[in-house]
Design an enzyme around this catalytic site. Structure first.
Site, PDB file in Angstrom:
ATOM      1  N   CYS A 145      39.521  51.846  49.631  1.00 25.84           N
ATOM      2  CA  CYS A 145      38.835  52.500  48.523  1.00 25.84           C
ATOM      3  C   CYS A 145      37.332  52.465  48.793  1.00 25.84           C
ATOM      4  CB  CYS A 145      39.159  51.775  47.213  1.00 25.84           C
ATOM      5  SG  CYS A 145      37.976  52.157  45.902  1.00 25.84           S
ATOM      6  N   LYS A 297      30.837  42.262  40.132  1.00 25.75           N
ATOM      7  CA  LYS A 297      31.372  40.911  40.030  1.00 25.75           C
ATOM      8  C   LYS A 297      31.950  40.457  41.368  1.00 25.75           C
ATOM      9  CE  LYS A 297      34.988  38.726  37.461  1.00 25.75           C
ATOM     10  NZ  LYS A 297      35.937  38.886  36.378  1.00 25.75           N
TER      11      LYS A 297
END
Ligand code: MSP
Length: 508
Positions: A145, A297
């Site tokens: 991705c 994150k």
């Protein structure tokens, strides 16, 4: 049409992460735009909220060892309280676990099913849980991705599909003929390129055998709704819950570039099938990066809004976000850059001007504003601020916040130069020059009044404090068209200055 209402949305944020810089940016943009338009007499409203269903949240909850609902309650509460504490004021906060939202999603599903836009079929595809969407092979980079840099999972199962492809031609024609639907234009061209290939149909269900955490399909209780199909509809359900359904056709979505495909392709096809009006526009922004990498994150470089507020104040943070990023492009976040802007633009450019003017007002006239007596330099100063108003309005209405702020600071620089050139602190030594000193300071009080008004949408706390020091009621902040000279009638008193922005020492 100046009287139309205006409705902005931020994305609804996934509850697997706590509020960070990326979330804060879009929410600050929405909050600023609402304040800006309200000040100009428009009925303006913004919605934010949390996206709580789907694989990603179910996995995060499992990892934390709690039920998904309890997990979502906690993090959603954190988003809500963060916006409250930072003074970001949505008109409504939507949660995808709100019963009213869930009922709305089921109603839409029932309608599109009834009109023959849903079918059952088997499917095999590559799914990225980070993005919560299937990828086509050609969208991957080296098999991973492009956003999360993780390989997608191959999923093969029976599901319900929405006949998205049916609507492809209509949305392609729309974006070709109405370029203002997606801004900046580079993102529209990206979408047009996607729409020149077949888009396929959209898988809109997940079998409960694999994922239970979602909204049950109204026509088959063995399945839950695909999370994006659920989440996008929150933009409509939110205004219904807020009792403002008439706002829907005026909506403008503020989104990051990573969620362009879901908003520019899935969403309008869903709206067409549900026979709902389309959004007015998608306004797409870039990423905040730290050391050239997207802040996230998973990369561990997270900036928390409450920390930044505690250290530098929320207005300084808002200013930095809007001044430093050209909407649509990526920008670099660093504490050093924030401190530089805070010291140069806020403490020196604006804060120092206010404190000098108010201190002289106090010292020479006990705070009483003196009569005006404009000559050529004063008229030039007034013209500079009239120009700043025009430029600020022009640019902010087009989301070019950095340009709008630049225009105000050009005028502020001129005002600082006016203080140096006219030198009221020197003239004050000569009693015969007293009226001239009074007139110069009155002129500068007007400069501060206009600056406070223009900057109020960006620096709401500072504008309120500045007005208090000028002895003006906060309600006057909205009175943008007040003529120069009308704010300080004879006998008006200003107050002693208090620093608007303490300088921050740069770490050695
Ligand atoms: N839940 C979906 C949106 C559903 S809207 C119907 C989602 N949530 S998110 O929490 O992952 O991201 C929300 C927004 O934050 C996105 O617009 C994304 O672009 C933005 N950002 C996340 N990190 C960012 C930066 N580092 N910089 C700027 N914005 C970025 O996607």
């Amino acid at each position: 049409m100046p009287d139309e209402p205006i409705y902005f949305t931020t994305p609804i944020y996934y509850v697997n992460a706590e509020p960070h810089l990326g979330h804060t940016y879009t929410t600050v943009v929405a909050d600023t735009l609402v304040r800006f338009w309200r000040q100009r007499g428009r009925d303006a409203f913004f919605v934010t909220g949390t996206d709580e269903h789907g694989d990603k949240i179910a996995q995060a909850a499992a990892k934390a060892g709690v039920e998904p609902k309890a997990f979502a309650d906690r993090v959603s509460g954190l988003f809500r309280s963060t916006w409250e504490q930072t003074g970001l004021r949505p008109g409504w906060f939507v949660r995808t676990t709100d019963p009213a939202h869930m009922a709305f999603v089921q109603d839409v599903l029932r309608r599109i099913h009834a009109r023959g836009d849903v079918y059952f079929s088997s499917y095999r595809g590559l799914y990225c849980t980070g993005c919560e969407r299937f990828y086509q092979e050609r969208e991957l980079i080296d098999g991973v991705c492009p956003d999360h840099r993780t390989p997608p999972t191959e999923i093969a199962e029976e599901n319900y599909f929405f006949r998205m492809q049916r609507y492809q031609e209509r949305i392609l024609a729309l974006y070709e003929s109405e370029p203002e639907r997606i801004t900046p234009d580079g993102y529209r061209r990206e979408v047009l390129a996607l729409l020149r290939e077949p888009i396929g149909d959209l898988c809109i269900s997940r079998p409960k055998s694999r994922l239970e955490w979602g909204i049950e399909l109204p026509f088959d209780d063995r399945f839950v709704t695909y999370v994006w199909f659920d989440a996008l509809l929150s933009y409509v359900s939110a205004v219904e819950s807020a009792g403002r359904p008439e706002l829907w056709p005026h909506v403008r979505h503020l989104i990051g570039k990573d969620i362009l495909k879901t908003h520019a392709i899935y969403w309008p096809t869903m709206l067409l099938a549900a026979e709902l009006p389309l959004f007015r526009a998608l306004h797409v922004h870039g990423y905040w990066q730290m050391d050239q990498a997207k802040m996230s994150k998973s990369l561990g470089n997270v900036v928390r809004p409450l920390d930044v507020q505690a250290r530098f104040g929320m207005d300084a943070f808002r200013y930095f976000l809007l001044r430093e990023m050209a909407f649509g492009h990526d920008a670099e976040f660093s504490e050093a850059a924030l401190v530089t802007r805070l010291n140069a633009d806020l403490a020196n450019g604006l804060g120092n001007l206010a404190s000098r003017v108010l201190a002289m007002q106090q010292r020479y006239f006990g705070g009483t504003v003196q009569p005006l007596d404009p000559g050529p330099p004063e008229l030039a100063l007034r013209e500079a601020f009239a120009g700043a108003r025009r430029d600020f309005d022009h640019h902010v209405a087009r989301l070019a916040f950095h340009r709008g702020l630049e225009a105000v600071w050009r005028a502020l620089d001129l005002a600082n130069k006016y203080v140096t050139d006219t030198a009221p602190f020197r003239l004050a030594k000569d009693p015969a020059q007293r009226p001239r000193v009074g007139a110069i300071l009155h002129e500068l009080c007007e400069v501060l009044r206009v600056s406070g008004q223009l900057l109020a949408p960006v620096l709401p706390e500072t504008a309120a404090r500045l007005f208090a020091q000028l002895g003006l009621p906060e309600t006057d902040l909205a009175d943008l068209d007040r003529p120069w000279g009308a704010s300080f009638p004879p006998g008006h008193h200003t107050r002693p200055p208090e620093a608007l922005f303490p300088r921050v020492d740069t770490p050695a």
